[in-house]
Motif scaffolding. Sequence first.
Motif, PDB file in Angstrom:
ATOM      1  N   LEU A 103       0.773  -1.311   0.279  1.00 14.59           N
ATOM      2  CA  LEU A 103       0.092  -0.277   0.281  1.00 14.59           C
ATOM      3  C   LEU A 103       1.040   0.907   0.265  1.00 14.59           C
ATOM      4  CD1 LEU A 103      -2.583  -1.288   2.540  1.00 14.59           C
ATOM      5  CD2 LEU A 103      -2.868  -0.533   0.176  1.00 14.59           C
ATOM      6  N   ARG A 104       1.896   1.470   0.879  1.00 14.37           N
ATOM      7  CA  ARG A 104       2.764   2.619   0.853  1.00 14.37           C
ATOM      8  C   ARG A 104       3.932   2.429  -0.495  1.00 14.37           C
ATOM      9  NH1 ARG A 104       5.563   1.159   6.461  1.00 14.37           N
ATOM     10  NH2 ARG A 104       4.151   1.727   7.408  1.00 14.37           N
ATOM     11  N   ASN A 105       4.064   1.674  -1.119  1.00 11.46           N
ATOM     12  CA  ASN A 105       4.020   1.820  -2.614  1.00 11.46           C
ATOM     13  C   ASN A 105       3.591   2.541  -3.765  1.00 11.46           C
ATOM     14  OD1 ASN A 105       6.992   0.949  -1.458  1.00 11.46           O
ATOM     15  ND2 ASN A 105       6.081  -1.158  -2.017  1.00 11.46           N
ATOM     16  N   LYS A 106       2.082   1.564  -3.409  1.00 15.40           N
ATOM     17  CA  LYS A 106       1.184   2.226  -3.880  1.00 15.40           C
ATOM     18  C   LYS A 106       0.529   3.649  -4.132  1.00 15.40           C
ATOM     19  CE  LYS A 106       0.119  -2.446  -6.862  1.00 15.40           C
ATOM     20  NZ  LYS A 106      -0.744  -3.453  -6.438  1.00 15.40           N
ATOM     21  N   ARG A 107       1.169   4.012  -3.448  1.00 18.03           N
ATOM     22  CA  ARG A 107       0.582   5.426  -2.771  1.00 18.03           C
ATOM     23  C   ARG A 107       0.489   6.900  -3.518  1.00 18.03           C
ATOM     24  NH1 ARG A 107      -0.785   6.069   3.962  1.00 18.03           N
ATOM     25  NH2 ARG A 107      -2.242   4.332   3.656  1.00 18.03           N
ATOM     26  N   LYS A 108       1.555   6.315  -4.269  1.00 19.36           N
ATOM     27  CA  LYS A 108       2.032   7.962  -4.763  1.00 19.36           C
ATOM     28  C   LYS A 108       1.504   7.975  -6.002  1.00 19.36           C
ATOM     29  CE  LYS A 108       6.986   6.910  -3.452  1.00 19.36           C
ATOM     30  NZ  LYS A 108       8.667   7.283  -3.519  1.00 19.36           N
ATOM     31  N   THR A 109       1.017   6.436  -6.881  1.00 20.99           N
ATOM     32  CA  THR A 109      -0.444   7.090  -7.995  1.00 20.99           C
ATOM     33  C   THR A 109      -1.452   6.219  -7.549  1.00 20.99           C
ATOM     34  OG1 THR A 109       0.376   4.608  -8.619  1.00 20.99           O
ATOM     35  CG2 THR A 109       2.256   6.735  -9.501  1.00 20.99           C
ATOM     36  N   TRP A 110      -2.051   6.278  -8.577  1.00 13.81           N
ATOM     37  CA  TRP A 110      -3.769   6.121  -7.958  1.00 13.81           C
ATOM     38  C   TRP A 110      -4.170   5.099  -8.622  1.00 13.81           C
ATOM     39  CZ3 TRP A 110      -8.385   9.707  -7.405  1.00 13.81           C
ATOM     40  CH2 TRP A 110      -9.294   9.060  -7.122  1.00 13.81           C
ATOM     41  N   ASN A 111      -4.347   4.527  -7.680  1.00 17.99           N
ATOM     42  CA  ASN A 111      -4.506   3.225  -7.674  1.00 17.99           C
ATOM     43  C   ASN A 111      -6.202   2.079  -7.883  1.00 17.99           C
ATOM     44  OD1 ASN A 111      -4.449   0.020  -7.595  1.00 17.99           O
ATOM     45  ND2 ASN A 111      -3.472   0.064  -5.232  1.00 17.99           N
ATOM     46  N   SER A 112      -6.447   1.678  -8.845  1.00 19.14           N
ATOM     47  CA  SER A 112      -7.480   1.285  -9.495  1.00 19.14           C
ATOM     48  C   SER A 112      -7.856   0.565  -8.625  1.00 19.14           C
ATOM     49  CB  SER A 112      -7.557   0.906 -10.505  1.00 19.14           C
ATOM     50  OG  SER A 112      -6.658  -0.333 -10.921  1.00 19.14           O
ATOM     51  N   GLU A 113      -7.029  -0.929  -7.390  1.00 17.79           N
ATOM     52  CA  GLU A 113      -8.004  -1.406  -6.437  1.00 17.79           C
ATOM     53  C   GLU A 113      -8.500  -0.639  -5.707  1.00 17.79           C
ATOM     54  OE1 GLU A 113      -4.636  -4.927  -6.748  1.00 17.79           O
ATOM     55  OE2 GLU A 113      -5.006  -5.039  -8.448  1.00 17.79           O
ATOM     56  N   LEU A 114      -8.093   0.181  -4.454  1.00 17.52           N
ATOM     57  CA  LEU A 114      -8.092   0.638  -3.413  1.00 17.52           C
ATOM     58  C   LEU A 114      -9.700   1.585  -3.573  1.00 17.52           C
ATOM     59  CD1 LEU A 114      -4.818   2.642  -2.745  1.00 17.52           C
ATOM     60  CD2 LEU A 114      -5.619   0.351  -2.080  1.00 17.52           C
ATOM     61  N   PRO A 115     -10.268   1.728  -2.805  1.00 19.88           N
ATOM     62  CA  PRO A 115     -11.505   3.205  -2.831  1.00 19.88           C
ATOM     63  C   PRO A 115     -11.171   4.192  -3.621  1.00 19.88           C
ATOM     64  CG  PRO A 115     -10.912   1.318  -0.836  1.00 19.88           C
ATOM     65  CD  PRO A 115     -10.146   1.542  -1.204  1.00 19.88           C
ATOM     66  N   PHE A 116     -12.412   4.944  -3.914  1.00 25.16           N
ATOM     67  CA  PHE A 116     -12.055   6.317  -4.018  1.00 25.16           C
ATOM     68  C   PHE A 116     -11.255   7.266  -3.597  1.00 25.16           C
ATOM     69  CE2 PHE A 116     -15.332   4.344  -6.752  1.00 25.16           C
ATOM     70  CZ  PHE A 116     -14.569   3.712  -7.976  1.00 25.16           C
ATOM     71  N   ARG A 117     -12.190   6.617  -2.129  1.00 23.18           N
ATOM     72  CA  ARG A 117     -11.931   8.162  -1.157  1.00 23.18           C
ATOM     73  C   ARG A 117     -10.924   7.743  -0.833  1.00 23.18           C
ATOM     74  NH1 ARG A 117     -16.349  10.507   0.585  1.00 23.18           N
ATOM     75  NH2 ARG A 117     -17.948  10.237  -1.299  1.00 23.18           N
ATOM     76  N   LEU A 118      -9.830   6.845  -0.530  1.00 19.03           N
ATOM     77  CA  LEU A 118      -8.225   6.780  -0.142  1.00 19.03           C
ATOM     78  C   LEU A 118      -7.508   6.971  -0.437  1.00 19.03           C
ATOM     79  CD1 LEU A 118      -6.690   5.528   1.882  1.00 19.03           C
ATOM     80  CD2 LEU A 118      -6.657   2.708   0.784  1.00 19.03           C
TER      81      LEU A 118
END
Length: 521
Positions: A437-452
């Motif tokens: 999660l920390r690695n993917k927080r830099k870009t928009w991740n389609s697998e995460l909820p929209f608000r996150l």
Amino acid sequence: MEITIHVCDETKNLKKDFTCPRDLLLGEMKYFQDYLSADTEKWEDVDISVHCDIKIFDWLIRYVKRDKEEDLPELDAQNAVSILISSDFLKMDQLVQHCINYCHHNLSAIIASPCNMNCINDILVTRIASTFDQHQLEQVKDKKDKFKSKLFCKKIKDLFSETYSSVYSPNNASRLFRCVHCGKMLSSVVQERIRCTNSRTTLDNRGNIRYNHTRDPTCDITEVLLNLKTQGKTWRHVFWRLWSMVNFLECYICGCVFALCDFKSCLYHPENPITKSDTNEELQVYPCCDQVNILFESINTNTGCTYRKHVVNLSSINSPDRTDFDWLRSAEVYNELLSVADLVCDTKSQIIPKNSSYFNVDTMTKQDLDCISDQDSSEREDKGDKKRPSSQKNLVSKKRSFQTKNKQKKAPSEEDDTDLDEQGIVRVVIHQKESSLRNKRKTWNSELPFRLNQDVQRENDLKRMNELLKELRLQNKTHVQNAVETFEGGIYHRLESKLRNTLLQTQNLNTASTKKPTKEK
């Protein structure tokens, strides 16, 4: 006693005198009552001259001198408008009503004739429009739109009257409003039966589903009409579009109350569900879109992947057990809708793509739809990202999460957005490690909820802004320190130093000039 009237036709350069008895003239043409007094001695001084078409005034004089109703001169499509305008100017009330009735029965022929319809004033247009209902007005033929839009504009004003109600329009637009949550245009008559978001759903004391809409105070009906005008380009389109918003029918198949503009938005599955086994569990899945058929739900979401027309049961109109909502099955409204369905109904995509996460369009807000469109665009741009999970996996994970709710606690990464659940979107449970999660927080991740994803973006923006402000403060601090070391007194100290330097230079020049002649001697 007869009175002579001088008629002058300036367009054709013709003149003609007409005579008429005083009593008939004053009784029919009330316009002359203000000029012909009761004093007979002043009649000889009165000279009446009228600027009018000679044929039209000759028709009016023959109408005044008629003996019986059978002797009335005939109206035709070419002179009806001119006689209507002239009779209204001369205050011939009976003839004005006769012309309005003629226009009601022969308006298509009058519009097709070479006559100027723009000369009719607003009062006469209102009276002509009152003789038509919307069904009759739609049958009028006006290819060049010479007069039909004006009549429909009057019908729009009638729709906003609180007392307006007809066979073809049981409701009016006096209580029209927009809902903040679902964005639909609604009427207070059926607002509890029109579907809103799942968070705004309640049950009454009889177990019936009721929806609680909230009025949008920022919605301006004038702006709505102007937007419809820009879309439709004529007041005829605006009227039918507004009529489809304020009137409702009930679908016999899905059981939903729908606005007439949503006539072609009944969701259904074209194929029957089939049974599939997944991890020792049997699920019924629709092969057309891979959606899971949930047999028992607290709220019926009317799922489907294909749009079709609603079906209205019209057999209960003549039943003895009538209710207050019988107009939801009105045959007149339904037949009127079928005649203008292509004009008022929204065009939607007929098929929802297969293997796409299902969402209920009726329960989605505009903000959620924008988020979904942004997510799809980001998925197309980032080719390295994984594909979005299918609707079957989403629903299976939803079912398993409900089964294990009382046994296990949710991890921090498994928390979903509550607002999205309230909007009716299927909850997706994601199992990921914190490092990923920390690695993917830099870009928009389609697998995460929209608000996150939005929170992560805001945190990154705030972090960059704080770093920028820190650098600006350091630069400003060094600049101030250099200025203080050079000039402790500020701008006045700098001016004083410049003045002293100039004075020292002048003194040095003077001393040098005085010393040169002494050396030569």
